[in-house]
Design a protein around this motif. Structure first.
Motif, PDB file in Angstrom:
ATOM      1  N   PRO A  91      20.745  51.479  51.695  1.00 13.74           N
ATOM      2  CA  PRO A  91      19.503  52.238  51.466  1.00 13.74           C
ATOM      3  C   PRO A  91      19.522  53.602  52.150  1.00 13.74           C
ATOM      4  O   PRO A  91      20.381  53.887  52.994  1.00 13.74           O
ATOM      5  CB  PRO A  91      18.417  51.333  52.074  1.00 13.74           C
ATOM      6  CG  PRO A  91      19.029  49.983  52.178  1.00 13.74           C
ATOM      7  CD  PRO A  91      20.485  50.233  52.440  1.00 13.74           C
ATOM      8  N   THR A  92      18.564  54.417  51.785  1.00 15.24           N
ATOM      9  CA  THR A  92      18.459  55.745  52.394  1.00 15.24           C
ATOM     10  C   THR A  92      18.103  55.662  53.873  1.00 15.24           C
ATOM     11  O   THR A  92      18.345  56.602  54.625  1.00 15.24           O
ATOM     12  CB  THR A  92      17.393  56.579  51.669  1.00 15.24           C
ATOM     13  OG1 THR A  92      16.157  55.850  51.654  1.00 15.24           O
ATOM     14  CG2 THR A  92      17.823  56.878  50.237  1.00 15.24           C
ATOM     15  N   PHE A  96      14.074  50.429  55.840  1.00 15.60           N
ATOM     16  CA  PHE A  96      13.508  50.248  54.501  1.00 15.60           C
ATOM     17  C   PHE A  96      12.412  49.180  54.447  1.00 15.60           C
ATOM     18  O   PHE A  96      11.562  49.201  53.555  1.00 15.60           O
ATOM     19  CB  PHE A  96      14.612  49.911  53.495  1.00 15.60           C
ATOM     20  CG  PHE A  96      15.288  48.575  53.708  1.00 15.60           C
ATOM     21  CD1 PHE A  96      14.732  47.405  53.213  1.00 15.60           C
ATOM     22  CD2 PHE A  96      16.497  48.493  54.388  1.00 15.60           C
ATOM     23  CE1 PHE A  96      15.358  46.180  53.395  1.00 15.60           C
ATOM     24  CE2 PHE A  96      17.126  47.276  54.578  1.00 15.60           C
ATOM     25  CZ  PHE A  96      16.555  46.112  54.083  1.00 15.60           C
ATOM     26  N   TYR A  99       8.856  50.506  54.179  1.00 17.47           N
ATOM     27  CA  TYR A  99       8.454  51.242  52.983  1.00 17.47           C
ATOM     28  C   TYR A  99       8.010  50.255  51.900  1.00 17.47           C
ATOM     29  O   TYR A  99       8.354  49.067  51.937  1.00 17.47           O
ATOM     30  CB  TYR A  99       9.611  52.090  52.456  1.00 17.47           C
ATOM     31  CG  TYR A  99       9.980  53.251  53.358  1.00 17.47           C
ATOM     32  CD1 TYR A  99       9.650  54.553  53.018  1.00 17.47           C
ATOM     33  CD2 TYR A  99      10.660  53.049  54.561  1.00 17.47           C
ATOM     34  CE1 TYR A  99       9.986  55.623  53.837  1.00 17.47           C
ATOM     35  CE2 TYR A  99      10.998  54.103  55.390  1.00 17.47           C
ATOM     36  CZ  TYR A  99      10.656  55.391  55.023  1.00 17.47           C
ATOM     37  OH  TYR A  99      10.987  56.436  55.849  1.00 17.47           O
ATOM     38  N   SER A 101       9.006  50.209  48.820  1.00 23.76           N
ATOM     39  CA  SER A 101      10.184  49.831  48.044  1.00 23.76           C
ATOM     40  C   SER A 101      11.441  50.226  48.804  1.00 23.76           C
ATOM     41  O   SER A 101      11.381  50.956  49.796  1.00 23.76           O
ATOM     42  CB  SER A 101      10.175  50.520  46.670  1.00 23.76           C
ATOM     43  OG  SER A 101       9.044  50.148  45.916  1.00 23.76           O
ATOM     44  N   TYR A 103      14.816  52.322  48.608  1.00 21.04           N
ATOM     45  CA  TYR A 103      15.363  53.448  47.859  1.00 21.04           C
ATOM     46  C   TYR A 103      16.859  53.570  48.140  1.00 21.04           C
ATOM     47  O   TYR A 103      17.288  53.528  49.296  1.00 21.04           O
ATOM     48  CB  TYR A 103      14.632  54.735  48.235  1.00 21.04           C
ATOM     49  CG  TYR A 103      13.148  54.643  47.956  1.00 21.04           C
ATOM     50  CD1 TYR A 103      12.655  54.809  46.667  1.00 21.04           C
ATOM     51  CD2 TYR A 103      12.248  54.342  48.986  1.00 21.04           C
ATOM     52  CE1 TYR A 103      11.296  54.694  46.402  1.00 21.04           C
ATOM     53  CE2 TYR A 103      10.887  54.223  48.731  1.00 21.04           C
ATOM     54  CZ  TYR A 103      10.418  54.403  47.434  1.00 21.04           C
ATOM     55  OH  TYR A 103       9.080  54.279  47.175  1.00 21.04           O
ATOM     56  N   GLU A 113      17.926  52.785  41.386  1.00 18.75           N
ATOM     57  CA  GLU A 113      17.620  53.764  42.430  1.00 18.75           C
ATOM     58  C   GLU A 113      16.560  53.251  43.393  1.00 18.75           C
ATOM     59  O   GLU A 113      16.459  53.743  44.519  1.00 18.75           O
ATOM     60  CB  GLU A 113      17.161  55.079  41.796  1.00 18.75           C
ATOM     61  CG  GLU A 113      18.259  55.787  41.008  1.00 18.75           C
ATOM     62  CD  GLU A 113      17.799  57.118  40.442  1.00 18.75           C
ATOM     63  OE1 GLU A 113      16.605  57.463  40.639  1.00 18.75           O
ATOM     64  OE2 GLU A 113      18.612  57.806  39.815  1.00 18.75           O
ATOM     65  N   SER A 114      15.770  52.288  42.946  1.00 15.83           N
ATOM     66  CA  SER A 114      14.776  51.679  43.830  1.00 15.83           C
ATOM     67  C   SER A 114      14.545  50.236  43.402  1.00 15.83           C
ATOM     68  O   SER A 114      14.690  49.890  42.227  1.00 15.83           O
ATOM     69  CB  SER A 114      13.458  52.460  43.797  1.00 15.83           C
ATOM     70  OG  SER A 114      12.867  52.395  42.516  1.00 15.83           O
ATOM     71  N   TYR A 120      15.633  43.313  46.601  1.00 19.05           N
ATOM     72  CA  TYR A 120      16.793  43.815  47.338  1.00 19.05           C
ATOM     73  C   TYR A 120      17.338  42.749  48.290  1.00 19.05           C
ATOM     74  O   TYR A 120      18.558  42.537  48.375  1.00 19.05           O
ATOM     75  CB  TYR A 120      16.409  45.070  48.117  1.00 19.05           C
ATOM     76  CG  TYR A 120      17.566  45.690  48.872  1.00 19.05           C
ATOM     77  CD1 TYR A 120      18.642  46.256  48.198  1.00 19.05           C
ATOM     78  CD2 TYR A 120      17.591  45.698  50.267  1.00 19.05           C
ATOM     79  CE1 TYR A 120      19.713  46.816  48.884  1.00 19.05           C
ATOM     80  CE2 TYR A 120      18.652  46.259  50.960  1.00 19.05           C
ATOM     81  CZ  TYR A 120      19.712  46.815  50.266  1.00 19.05           C
ATOM     82  OH  TYR A 120      20.771  47.359  50.954  1.00 19.05           O
TER      83      TYR A 120
END
Length: 302
Positions: A91-92, A96, A99, A101, A103, A113-114, A120
């Motif tokens: 993830p970014t 995560f 958040y 979602s 990402y 992308e999400s 996940y």
């Protein structure tokens, strides 16, 4: 490199035993063995060995080693160092969980992308699910296993997802591990051959090599400044073993004092103890010379 990464925010967790397990859809995973015990260690102390072991598995993938041998090597790596930590590497952000979602930047493993957090997490808990609940950005999870509680207490300063990835229920896909190892090996081979054959390469081939190298990259670790006893220091926050390996590997490739090479005989990656050393061991050097002498003799006899 050792001085650069002298300070890290937390150690890593490995278990005493791992094994293979196949999911209902046929996907092969590595999981923590039922009776395995966790151990905390500092992977930075063995950074060079860690990188070399990872790259050498990838080289075996590139050389089309038998599947049984690859499985044995990958499992041995995980037993030595623990999981790579894909869950927090992809993830970014390793945060995560906080958040709505998850990402994801472009990667080799998940096309979306999400994703919802629950979707996940399904990638990493294919057998036994975590007691995890989420609504919006609020989430909660609990652990009742004695070892799991100890891990949660010991790693409580980490992002929640990191601590969750240290629990026994966590698993990683074998094909993802193989892909990551082979990517590292490809990067190393590209770099090594580019400079070894530089004078004989045409410009188009050089361009292809450079394009191949430019594709190598990943999520960088975060860091913070800590006021140490004598001076401020950088403290790196490696929230996955994967990111740590990739970062150390990058510095090993670009460090003029770290001569990372391919053995001329066995084809394994190694750190040359001195300039001009082409073999990973005296044994390989002797065997190479023996085979070379035999080849010359056979050619003469013909």
């Amino acid at each position: 490199m050792k001085n650069l990464f002298e300070h890290t925010s937390s150690p890593w967790i490995r278990y005493s035993s791992y094994e293979y397990r196949t999911a209902e859809d046929g996907t092969l995973y590595i999981v923590v063995s039922a009776d395995a015990k966790p151990e905390m260690y500092n992977p930075m102390k063995d950074a060079e060995s860690l990188v070399l072991d990872a790259v050498n598995i990838g080289l075996q993938v590139m050389h089309k080693a038998p599947e049984d041998e690859l499985k044995s090597m990958v499992l041995r790596f995980i037993n030595s160092y623990g999981f790579l930590g894909f869950m927090t590497a992809l993830p970014t952000t390793a945060e995560f969980i906080t958040y709505e979602s998850v990402y994801l930047p472009k990667n080799h493993f998940i096309k979306e992308e999400s994703l919802s957090t629950e979707s996940y997490l399904d990638y990493f808990y294919p057998f036994d699910k975590m007691d995890f609940h989420k609504k919006g950005v609020e989430s909660s999870w609990s652990v009742s296993d004695k070892d799991g509680i100890a891990i949660a207490l010991a790693t409580g300063k980490n992002p929640q997802a990191v601590t969750m990835s240290f629990q026994k229920e966590y698993a990683e896909r074998y094909d993802w591990l193989v892909k990551e190892f082979s990517d590292w090996a490809f990067t190393f081979t590209t770099s090594f051959l580019y400079y070894m054959d530089y004078d004989s390469l045409d410009e188009q081939t050089k361009k292809l090599y450079r394009q191949g190298m430019s594709a190598f990259g990943g999520i960088s670790p975060t860091y913070h400044i800590s006021l140490a006893e004598n001076a401020p220091v950088i403290v790196w926050n490696f929230h996955s073993l994967l990111v740590m390996i990739q970062m150390c590997f990058s510095f090993m490739l670009t460090d003029s004092d770290c001569d990372m090479k391919l053995c001329k005989h066995c084809g394994r990656a190694f750190i040359a103890s001195r300039k001009g050393n082409e073999f990973c061991s005296p044994k390989c050097k002797n065997q190479y010379n023996v085979y070379k002498t035999r080849a010359k003799k056979n050619k003469t006899d013909e």
